[in-house]
Design an enzyme around this catalytic site. Structure first.
Site, PDB file in Angstrom:
ATOM      1  N   THR A  39       0.830  -1.209   0.000  1.00 40.53           N
ATOM      2  CA  THR A  39       0.000   0.000   0.000  1.00 40.53           C
ATOM      3  C   THR A  39       0.861   1.255   0.000  1.00 40.53           C
ATOM      4  O   THR A  39       0.374   2.328  -0.342  1.00 40.53           O
ATOM      5  CB  THR A  39      -0.907   0.029   1.256  1.00 40.53           C
ATOM      6  OG1 THR A  39      -0.101  -0.292   2.384  1.00 40.53           O
ATOM      7  CG2 THR A  39      -2.049  -0.976   1.138  1.00 40.53           C
ATOM      8  N   SER A 134      13.690  -6.266   5.705  1.00 44.70           N
ATOM      9  CA  SER A 134      14.184  -4.961   5.329  1.00 44.70           C
ATOM     10  C   SER A 134      15.653  -4.713   5.686  1.00 44.70           C
ATOM     11  O   SER A 134      16.013  -3.670   6.232  1.00 44.70           O
ATOM     12  CB  SER A 134      13.276  -3.909   5.984  1.00 44.70           C
ATOM     13  OG  SER A 134      13.501  -2.686   5.417  1.00 44.70           O
ATOM     14  N   GLU A 166      17.541   4.050  -3.120  1.00 44.61           N
ATOM     15  CA  GLU A 166      17.124   2.731  -3.615  1.00 44.61           C
ATOM     16  C   GLU A 166      16.498   2.847  -5.017  1.00 44.61           C
ATOM     17  O   GLU A 166      16.704   1.986  -5.869  1.00 44.61           O
ATOM     18  CB  GLU A 166      16.150   2.085  -2.626  1.00 44.61           C
ATOM     19  CG  GLU A 166      15.811   0.666  -2.997  1.00 44.61           C
ATOM     20  CD  GLU A 166      15.561  -0.257  -1.826  1.00 44.61           C
ATOM     21  OE1 GLU A 166      15.907   0.073  -0.670  1.00 44.61           O
ATOM     22  OE2 GLU A 166      15.014  -1.344  -2.069  1.00 44.61           O
ATOM     23  N   ASP A 178       9.892   1.085   4.480  1.00 44.18           N
ATOM     24  CA  ASP A 178      11.024   0.449   5.150  1.00 44.18           C
ATOM     25  C   ASP A 178      12.001   1.479   5.714  1.00 44.18           C
ATOM     26  O   ASP A 178      12.484   1.355   6.838  1.00 44.18           O
ATOM     27  CB  ASP A 178      11.764  -0.481   4.177  1.00 44.18           C
ATOM     28  CG  ASP A 178      10.850  -1.554   3.620  1.00 44.18           C
ATOM     29  OD1 ASP A 178       9.738  -1.722   4.161  1.00 44.18           O
ATOM     30  OD2 ASP A 178      11.236  -2.210   2.640  1.00 44.18           O
TER      31      ASP A 178
END
Ligand code: GLA
Length: 396
Positions: A39, A134, A166, A178
């Site tokens: 989500t 994570s 990332e 994360d």
């Protein structure tokens, strides 16, 4: 800092680099997400917990006889040392190597005008890699803190910088969850994050339950490409829904009724992906409310509904995860269970009575071993503080 762990880290650092003069240690935790999966990049809600499993980076300035000097990074897990001239950091390109994470972070710091000083880094981590807990965000956030070496950066900017790292370097279009929870985690609390406003509230969980993560010990090759596919499918859903509801900017804005009314006009797969996201967002709110009322039965039921939705509508589960969830639900004292993280392997999270943990761990390990000939690791999920400098090293 005091204690045995610190002296061990210092000893190892000295062995590696010859000196531990000026050494500091920074920590960033891994996470388990209780509910609200896939989500975050749809700007919805998530409910993760920062764990006491964490990545620690010891760092000290490196002596520079002449010239601009080097950044050296040693990973204990990989048993590998890499080094670069700090002057070259900005021009490096991705290598599909673990160092893409720290280098991505270094480049984002440079983009903000924050210079990288020559330094030696030692990475020690208790977050199992590839487990869906994570480890990458823990590495990114701890690297950013180590490279900042005490220079201030707003916590939200830190989380966003690591997310950008990332996106831009390893090239994974991840959401913010994360990195955010690694920065904002709190002891004894889950954190409900609104991934649009980027605000959060702490959610105290009922005292008579606990959570454990069980690691399938697999990460199927599909994980990376399927993640990108899901992000694209969600964008396709938004484009389709906008034809009828132009105000919709992301799946976060879509009500179950709106989705129902446009479903026939969407490709079947795209409609299923949207249905997962829309129903999952609603489940986060219902879970938090149930938690406030101490309605453990409903909390457990929502976890299982979340898993079914990820399994059938979002299609990011796998045989190992489904087996762990099905088995967990047969064990006494278990209230609910679901896959957690991106999927295609990694961990499940199970909500259970504290006195059932030992029996649960033994039974699930035995069943999994029999089915897949592998021993799953089981982790107690202790809600822990977010990232920062370690002053008292008792913890590692
Ligand atoms: C990965 C991503 C997160 C999130 C989860 C799924 O962990 O890094 O941003 O999308 O998958 O909820």
């Amino acid at each position: 800092m005091a204690g045995l762990a610190e002296s061990l880290l210092k000893t190892d650092f000295r062995k590696l680099y010859g000196s531990a003069e000026g050494m500091r240690v920074f920590r960033a935790p891994g996470r388990v997400n209780l509910i609200g999966e896939h989500t975050d990049y749809n700007l919805g809600f998530v409910l993760p917990v920062a764990l006491d499993l964490a990545t620690y980076i010891a760092t000290a300035p490196s002596a520079v006889p002449s010239g601009p000097g080097k950044l050296r990074i040693y990973s204990e897990f990989r048993q590998e040392m890499r080094e670069w001239e700090v002057a070259d950091l900005g021009a490096l390109t991705p290598q599909r190597h673990w160092t893409d994470y720290p280098i991505g972070v270094a480049q984002e710091l440079l983009r903000l005008g924050l210079a990288i000083a020559p330094a030696n880094l030692l990475i020690r981590s208790t977050v199992p890699e590839g487990s869906g807990l994570s480890s990458s965000a823990a590495l990114e956030v701890s690297t950013a803190l180590a490279l900042l070496a005490g220079r201030p950066l707003d916590p939200l900017d830190l989380a966003r910088l690591c997310q950008r790292a990332e996106h831009n370097f390893p090239g994974i279009p991840c959401g913010i969850m994360d990195q955010y929870i690694s920065v904002f985690g709190r002891e004894r609390s889950a954190v409900e994050i609104d991934c649009r406003s980027l605000g959060h509230r702490f959610v105290e969980l009922p005292a008579d339950i606990t959570f454990v993560a069980v690691n399938t010990m697999v990460k199927h090759a599909l994980a990376g490409s399927a993640y990108k596919d899901r992000v694209a499918e969600c964008a396709a859903a938004v484009a389709g829904i906008q034809r009828k509801f132009p105000v919709v900017k992301s799946l976060r804005d879509v009500s179950p009724e709106q989705l129902e009314s446009v479903e026939p006009s969407l490709p079947a797969v795209v409609a299923r992906r949207a249905r997962h996201v829309v129903t999952e967002d609603a489940r986060v709110g219902r879970y938090v409310d149930a938690s406030a009322r101490g309605d453990l039965a409903l909390m457990g039921k929502l976890l299982v509904e979340s898993h079914r939705s990820l399994q059938h509508d979002y299609e990011v589960s796998c045989a190992e995860l489904d087996f762990l969830v099905a088995t967990a639900l047969t064990i006494d004292g278990v209230l609910g269970s679901r896959m957690t993280g991106g999927g295609f392997g990694g961990c499940t999270v199970t909500m259970l009575r504290p006195d059932a943990v030992t029996r649960f761990s033994e039974e699930i390990a035995r069943a999994y071993q029999r089915q897949f000939q592998a021993t799953p690791q089981v982790y107690a999920c202790r809600p822990s503080a977010g990232a920062g400098e370690v002053k008292d090293s008792e913890e590692f």
